[in-house]
Design a protein around this motif. Structure first.
Motif, PDB file in Angstrom:
ATOM      1  N   ARG A  32      -1.228 -11.888   7.615  1.00  0.00           N
ATOM      2  CA  ARG A  32      -1.484 -10.486   7.971  1.00  0.00           C
ATOM      3  C   ARG A  32      -0.525  -9.946   9.029  1.00  0.00           C
ATOM      4  NH1 ARG A  32      -6.359  -7.278   7.130  1.00  0.00           N
ATOM      5  NH2 ARG A  32      -6.246  -5.437   8.454  1.00  0.00           N
ATOM      6  N   MET A  45      -0.955   1.255   5.973  1.00  0.00           N
ATOM      7  CA  MET A  45      -2.274   0.821   6.430  1.00  0.00           C
ATOM      8  C   MET A  45      -2.874   1.836   7.399  1.00  0.00           C
ATOM      9  SD  MET A  45      -3.205  -2.577   8.685  1.00  0.00           S
ATOM     10  CE  MET A  45      -2.249  -1.984  10.100  1.00  0.00           C
ATOM     11  N   VAL A  50      -7.365   1.801   7.327  1.00  0.00           N
ATOM     12  CA  VAL A  50      -8.145   0.657   6.842  1.00  0.00           C
ATOM     13  C   VAL A  50      -7.860  -0.625   7.620  1.00  0.00           C
ATOM     14  CG1 VAL A  50      -8.427   1.550   4.499  1.00  0.00           C
ATOM     15  CG2 VAL A  50      -6.388   0.201   5.055  1.00  0.00           C
ATOM     16  N   GLU A  51      -7.275  -0.500   8.802  1.00  0.00           N
ATOM     17  CA  GLU A  51      -6.869  -1.686   9.555  1.00  0.00           C
ATOM     18  C   GLU A  51      -8.027  -2.651   9.790  1.00  0.00           C
ATOM     19  OE1 GLU A  51      -4.350  -2.828  13.573  1.00  0.00           O
ATOM     20  OE2 GLU A  51      -4.941  -0.742  13.210  1.00  0.00           O
ATOM     21  N   SER A  53     -11.597  -1.930   8.716  1.00  0.00           N
ATOM     22  CA  SER A  53     -12.594  -1.886   7.642  1.00  0.00           C
ATOM     23  C   SER A  53     -12.374  -0.618   6.823  1.00  0.00           C
ATOM     24  CB  SER A  53     -14.012  -1.886   8.216  1.00  0.00           C
ATOM     25  OG  SER A  53     -14.296  -0.625   8.797  1.00  0.00           O
ATOM     26  N   LEU A  54     -13.180  -0.474   5.765  1.00  0.00           N
ATOM     27  CA  LEU A  54     -13.094   0.736   4.947  1.00  0.00           C
ATOM     28  C   LEU A  54     -14.026   1.839   5.446  1.00  0.00           C
ATOM     29  CD1 LEU A  54     -12.884  -0.432   1.227  1.00  0.00           C
ATOM     30  CD2 LEU A  54     -11.120  -0.309   2.960  1.00  0.00           C
ATOM     31  N   PHE A  83      -2.537  -4.431  -1.522  1.00  0.00           N
ATOM     32  CA  PHE A  83      -3.958  -4.069  -1.452  1.00  0.00           C
ATOM     33  C   PHE A  83      -4.854  -5.276  -1.725  1.00  0.00           C
ATOM     34  CE2 PHE A  83      -2.418   0.343  -2.751  1.00  0.00           C
ATOM     35  CZ  PHE A  83      -2.466   0.825  -1.451  1.00  0.00           C
ATOM     36  N   PHE A  87      -6.532  -5.971   1.571  1.00  0.00           N
ATOM     37  CA  PHE A  87      -7.560  -4.927   1.555  1.00  0.00           C
ATOM     38  C   PHE A  87      -8.279  -4.899   0.203  1.00  0.00           C
ATOM     39  CE2 PHE A  87      -3.952  -3.595   4.206  1.00  0.00           C
ATOM     40  CZ  PHE A  87      -4.565  -3.615   5.446  1.00  0.00           C
TER      41      PHE A  87
END
Length: 198
Positions: A32, A45, A50-51, A53-54, A83, A87
Motif C-alpha cells: 500500500r 485515492m 477512500v483512503e 474507508s468507503l 481498485f 479498495f
C-alpha cells in the motif's frame, strides 16, 4: 486527449473528471505504501476519498473511460488492479463501471447513428443506404464535446464491473497482472483463437 471534451460537456453538478497522465502504475505485487509514492495513484485515492474507508466516498459511480484499443484496455486493467488490490469494496459494492462509447458514426445529411459494434454499423449502413458516410472513432479524443455530451448523459451506456468469485481475486490478479510473464504468455498462446477468413 479526451479530457477536454469530457470536461467541457459534463454536468458540473454531478460529474467530475479525473485525468490520468499516461499509464497508471501496476500495483499488483506492491504494498500500500506504493500509493503514497505515486502521484497519480495517490491523487486518485484522495479524489475518491477512500483512503480509510468507503464511508465518505465522494462519488457513487466511478466510470472508467478509455480508448477501445489495446492501450485503452491495458489502462483499464491497471485501474481495475488498483481498485481490486487496495479498495475491493468499491468493486464488490457496485461502484465501478466502464463507459461504453461508440466505435462508429454512420450518417447521411438527414440522420446520424452511433454504432457500438460492427454489427450495429452494418445495420446502419444498410438502413441509411448508399449515401451513408461511416467514421471510425480511433479514440475518445476524436469525439467532439457536442457528441460526447450524449454519451455521458442520462442515457449513457455503462457496464458494471462485477466479480463472480471474490475469493479468487488475488489469484486472478497475480496470474494476469503479476510477474509470471512466461506462464501468462504460454497460456495465451495455448488458448489463442484465430479467426480464419471465410
Amino acid at each position: 486527449s479526451a479530457a477536454g471534451s469530457l470536461t467541457s460537456c459534463r454536468d458540473v453538478n454531478t460529474q467530475a473528471v479525473f485525468t490520468l497522465k499516461g499509464k497508471p502504475l501496476n500495483v499488483c505485487e506492491l504494498e500500500r505504501d506504493a500509493i503514497y509514492k505515486n502521484d497519480e495513484m495517490y491523487n486518485l485515492m484522495r479524489s475518491l476519498n477512500v483512503e480509510d474507508s468507503l464511508d465518505l466516498l465522494r462519488y457513487n459511480k466511478i466510470i472508467m473511460a478509455t480508448d477501445a484499443d489495446v492501450d485503452g484496455l491495458h489502462i483499464r486493467n491497471l485501474l481495475l488492479t488498483f481498485f481490486l488490490r487496495f479498495f475491493e469494496p468499491l468493486v464488490f459494492n457496485g461502484h465501478v463501471h466502464i463507459l461504453e462509447t461508440p466505435l462508429f458514426r454512420a450518417r447521411t445529411k438527414k440522420e446520424t447513428r452511433y454504432c457500438y459494434s460492427e454489427q450495429e454499423r452494418d445495420e446502419a449502413m444498410k438502413d441509411l443506404g448508399r449515401a451513408c458516410e461511416v467514421t471510425r472513432f480511433k479514440g475518445l479524443g476524436e469525439i467532439s464535446p457536442h457528441e460526447f455530451k450524449q454519451f455521458i448523459g442520462p442515457d449513457m451506456r455503462l457496464t458494471p464491473v462485477e466479480v463472480e468469485n471474490q475469493h479468487a481475486v488475488s489469484a486472478i490478479l497475480a496470474f494476469y497482472m503479476g510477474k509470471n510473464t512466461q506462464e501468462r504468455k504460454d497460456y495465451i498462446m495455448d488458448n489463442l483463437v484465430v479467426e480464419e477468413d471465410a
